[in-house]
Design an enzyme around this catalytic site. Structure first.
Site, PDB file in Angstrom:
ATOM      1  N   HIS A 191      -2.119  10.399  -1.180  1.00 35.64           N
ATOM      2  CA  HIS A 191      -2.369   9.175  -1.953  1.00 35.64           C
ATOM      3  C   HIS A 191      -2.277   9.446  -3.458  1.00 35.64           C
ATOM      4  O   HIS A 191      -1.821   8.587  -4.224  1.00 35.64           O
ATOM      5  CB  HIS A 191      -3.733   8.587  -1.590  1.00 35.64           C
ATOM      6  CG  HIS A 191      -3.740   7.868  -0.284  1.00 35.64           C
ATOM      7  ND1 HIS A 191      -3.740   8.529   0.931  1.00 35.64           N
ATOM      8  CD2 HIS A 191      -3.692   6.549   0.014  1.00 35.64           C
ATOM      9  CE1 HIS A 191      -3.724   7.637   1.904  1.00 35.64           C
ATOM     10  NE2 HIS A 191      -3.704   6.423   1.387  1.00 35.64           N
ATOM     11  N   GLU A 224       0.837  -1.201   0.000  1.00 32.81           N
ATOM     12  CA  GLU A 224       0.000   0.000   0.000  1.00 32.81           C
ATOM     13  C   GLU A 224       0.872   1.252   0.000  1.00 32.81           C
ATOM     14  O   GLU A 224       1.490   1.593   1.018  1.00 32.81           O
ATOM     15  CB  GLU A 224      -0.930   0.019   1.219  1.00 32.81           C
ATOM     16  CG  GLU A 224      -1.853   1.225   1.225  1.00 32.81           C
ATOM     17  CD  GLU A 224      -2.721   1.312   2.465  1.00 32.81           C
ATOM     18  OE1 GLU A 224      -3.316   2.387   2.685  1.00 32.81           O
ATOM     19  OE2 GLU A 224      -2.794   0.326   3.222  1.00 32.81           O
ATOM     20  N   LYS A 280      -8.531 -14.554  16.894  1.00 30.65           N
ATOM     21  CA  LYS A 280      -8.603 -14.030  15.529  1.00 30.65           C
ATOM     22  C   LYS A 280      -9.948 -13.398  15.198  1.00 30.65           C
ATOM     23  O   LYS A 280     -10.390 -13.410  14.040  1.00 30.65           O
ATOM     24  CB  LYS A 280      -8.256 -15.122  14.523  1.00 30.65           C
ATOM     25  CG  LYS A 280      -6.813 -15.620  14.623  1.00 30.65           C
ATOM     26  CD  LYS A 280      -6.506 -16.656  13.557  1.00 30.65           C
ATOM     27  CE  LYS A 280      -5.031 -17.033  13.553  1.00 30.65           C
ATOM     28  NZ  LYS A 280      -4.615 -17.765  14.758  1.00 30.65           N
ATOM     29  N   ASP A 291       1.687 -13.824  13.379  1.00 28.59           N
ATOM     30  CA  ASP A 291       0.512 -14.428  12.754  1.00 28.59           C
ATOM     31  C   ASP A 291      -0.371 -13.306  12.213  1.00 28.59           C
ATOM     32  O   ASP A 291      -1.060 -12.622  12.964  1.00 28.59           O
ATOM     33  CB  ASP A 291      -0.249 -15.258  13.787  1.00 28.59           C
ATOM     34  CG  ASP A 291      -1.389 -16.063  13.171  1.00 28.59           C
ATOM     35  OD1 ASP A 291      -1.841 -15.707  12.069  1.00 28.59           O
ATOM     36  OD2 ASP A 291      -1.831 -17.034  13.802  1.00 28.59           O
TER      37      ASP A 291
END
Length: 419
Positions: free
Chosen positions: A414, A118, A249, A323
């Site tokens: 951006h 990104e 999670k 993770d």
């Protein structure tokens, strides 16, 4: 009032209407042998099996890139981290900092690697890091630690469930001995009980040393789980090793007031001059932005209030062998801004679910180990410091993105960096 489009069809409905029954059957139930049936069943890493996988895939161009010479030399490093191995992928890594942290465990200036595709992300965190360092650093405190696994038990009646709880409350020392017999590092620190009708949930909480610890607590809890099934005088109708109360999670509201992983808070105090110099806005505008976006978060049902912890944590986790799926829970947290008595700005972040480790998991892999070594926090005795650095990194990102929205530079950045 907006006009409702009552004739709108979704993509699936539209496409199904264009297919004949025979075409639909052919697409949804083809006769071709599935590719997975052609792949070798051996999930482990060896030259022969990897070559068989690529022969089944039959894509030499992809093989050249994914299974390059360096990957072939290092392939045994990945043996305990993946099955059906075919190679590695490369992501661009940027570095932000120096980020100065004044924590209980992390003390000094840190260069932090972030792996992302990104554009504008690394630039934003770099700006926030330099601002924090210019202000003298972020204060950071590790508040709590604990990793959970939550088995569930179903009984025929409320009475049986209550009897089971009575027995469980006498077994803590036994459970602790069994759980800790499976690991050199994990320590069972608490067991919480939750009863819902004839269902009983046991939330086992562990200290896992410098490992993130999710595999560790699964193995330890399973040993206790098997003991319970073999020895409980009240036999459950059904029992499962985890019943979704641990928050593994997933973003859950319960972890805002408890902990899963490491709970850390960090703050920085900024003068009006620094806010203007680095963020091109004012403390008042940033505080007002925080008030309005807090209400927006409440309207959308957001758990916690923050701008984009997930950006920092996903890029950091991938670079440093954590993770990545744990970003779902680790990115829950609260950012708060207020004017201080020195006519400046105080900004704080609190993250109750940082799942990070400096040993185990993917931390030993070549690139990920190198990234942790770049920070100076690889190996035993470093996980608490790493959690404080993570919190300061998230703080840097909050400062930068909020400043960009307040100054009107968000879209411009951006446009300049991502096009």
């Amino acid at each position: 009032m907006p006009k409702l489009n009552l004739h709108r069809q979704d993509y699936v409905t539209s496409m199904l209407g264009q297919l004949s029954p025979s075409e639909l059957h052919q697409r949804l139930d083809p006769n071709d042998e599935p590719l997975q049936n052609k792949l070798p069943r051996n999930p482990y890493i060896s030259d022969r099996v990897i070559q068989q996988r690529w022969e089944a895939i039959n894509n030499p161009n992809a093989q050249t890139i994914i299974y390059d010479a360096e990957t072939q030399q290092q392939q045994q490093c990945y043996e305990k981290n993946i099955e059906n191995f075919i190679g590695t992928v490369k992501l661009p890594v940027g570095v932000v900092g120096p980020l100065k942290v004044n924590g209980l465990f992390a003390s000094g200036e840190y260069l932090v690697p972030l792996a992302t595709t990104e554009a504008a992300l690394v630039a934003s965190y770099h700006r926030g890091s330099l601002l924090i360092s210019a202000a003298g650093g972020a204060s950071a405190i590790l508040l709590n630690e604990g990793v959970t696994r939550a088995p569930g038990f179903a009984f025929e009646s409320l009475v049986q469930a209550s009897q089971f709880i009575t027995w469980v409350t006498t077994q803590y020392d036994t459970f602790k001995t069994i759980a800790e017999s499976t690991t050199r590092y994990g320590k069972l620190s608490d067991i919480n009980l939750s009863m819902e009708g004839n269902h009983v949930y046991l939330v086992f909480e562990y200290l896992t040393g410098d490992a993130s610890g999710q595999n560790m607590v699964t193995i330890s809890t399973n040993a206790v789980f098997e003991y319970i099934l073999a020895n409980t005088p009240i036999k459950p109708v059904e029992a499962f090793l985890d019943c979704n109360l641990s928050g593994d999670k997933k973003a859950t509201a319960q972890t805002l007031r408890s902990v899963r992983g490491k709970k850390v808070t960090a703050e920085v105090r900024l003068s009006r001059e620094l806010v203007k110099k680095y963020l091109h806005t004012t403390p008042e505008k940033m505080v007002n932005f925080g008030k309005m976006t807090t209400v927006g978060g409440a309207l959308s049902g957001t758990i916690g209030v923050n701008a984009h912890y997930a950006n920092a944590l996903a890029a950091f986790y991938i670079a440093c062998g954590q993770d990545a799926a744990c970003v779902a829970e680790s990115s829950v947290g609260i950012t708060r801004m207020e004017l201080n008595q020195q006519d400046g700005l105080c900004v704080s972040v609190t993250l109750p679910n940082l799942m990070v480790g400096t040993v185990g998991g993917g931390t030993h892999l070549p690139s990920q180990k190198a990234c942790l070594e770049l920070i100076g926090l690889y190996g035993s005795g470093q996980s608490q410091a790493l959690a404080e650095v993570c919190a300061a990194l998230c703080l840097a990102g909050e400062l930068s993105i909020i400043g960009a929205f307040c100054s009107g530079h968000f879209a411009k950045a951006h446009h300049r960096l991502a096009r």
